[in-house]
Write a protein that holds these residues in place. Sequence first.
Motif, PDB file in Angstrom:
ATOM      1  N   GLU A  97     -40.451  30.769  -4.563  1.00  0.00           N
ATOM      2  CA  GLU A  97     -40.453  29.804  -3.465  1.00  0.00           C
ATOM      3  C   GLU A  97     -41.058  30.927  -1.955  1.00  0.00           C
ATOM      4  O   GLU A  97     -40.857  32.265  -2.303  1.00  0.00           O
ATOM      5  N   ARG A 145     -46.457  25.156  -1.628  1.00  0.00           N
ATOM      6  CA  ARG A 145     -46.095  25.280  -0.512  1.00  0.00           C
ATOM      7  C   ARG A 145     -46.359  24.381   0.398  1.00  0.00           C
ATOM      8  O   ARG A 145     -45.462  24.891   1.218  1.00  0.00           O
ATOM      9  N   LEU A 189     -41.185  20.882   0.370  1.00  0.00           N
ATOM     10  CA  LEU A 189     -40.748  21.880   0.883  1.00  0.00           C
ATOM     11  C   LEU A 189     -39.315  21.224   1.936  1.00  0.00           C
ATOM     12  O   LEU A 189     -38.577  22.228   1.954  1.00  0.00           O
TER      13      LEU A 189
END
Length: 160
Positions: free
Chosen positions: A9, A22, A28
């Motif tokens: 992560e 990402r 997110l």
Amino acid sequence: MITGEAAGEPGDGARKTPDRLRRRASRLLSRLTVRSDRLITDGLARADARKWHYAVLASLQEYGPASQAELSVRSGIYRSDMVGVLNELAGRDLVERSPDPGDRRRNVITISPHGSRHLRRLDKVLDDVHDELLAPLSPAEREHFVELLTRLLDHHTRPS
């Protein structure tokens, strides 16, 4: 398995998570929500409280006395769960129940003076948690971030 994914992560120097993941705002937000929820749950637990306690006390403090049904709507707590939450709060003298003068079949819930003091302590706990959660952001960025999140949530929760 989720634990393997968590190692790659954001913040992981190896950057094992693919860029296409990402860059997804939904992903997110989801990952940040998991972290936020853990921080809040742990912070409130150290103050001998739960998220639902805070939601009910904050609602009563801001909007005043309410029936159990109204508190359920205000806080997002299912009616079936509200009785248990109110039993916990009443057992700790944080709220008071009294018969509704207009309808003796229902109770009116009021925050007690002890509940108001407890809520102020919980506000401080959550202020500290949010400082930790938003640590990389400046005060202006934090304010802007909250404004953007509020706008997104308002858009996605307004009646059709």
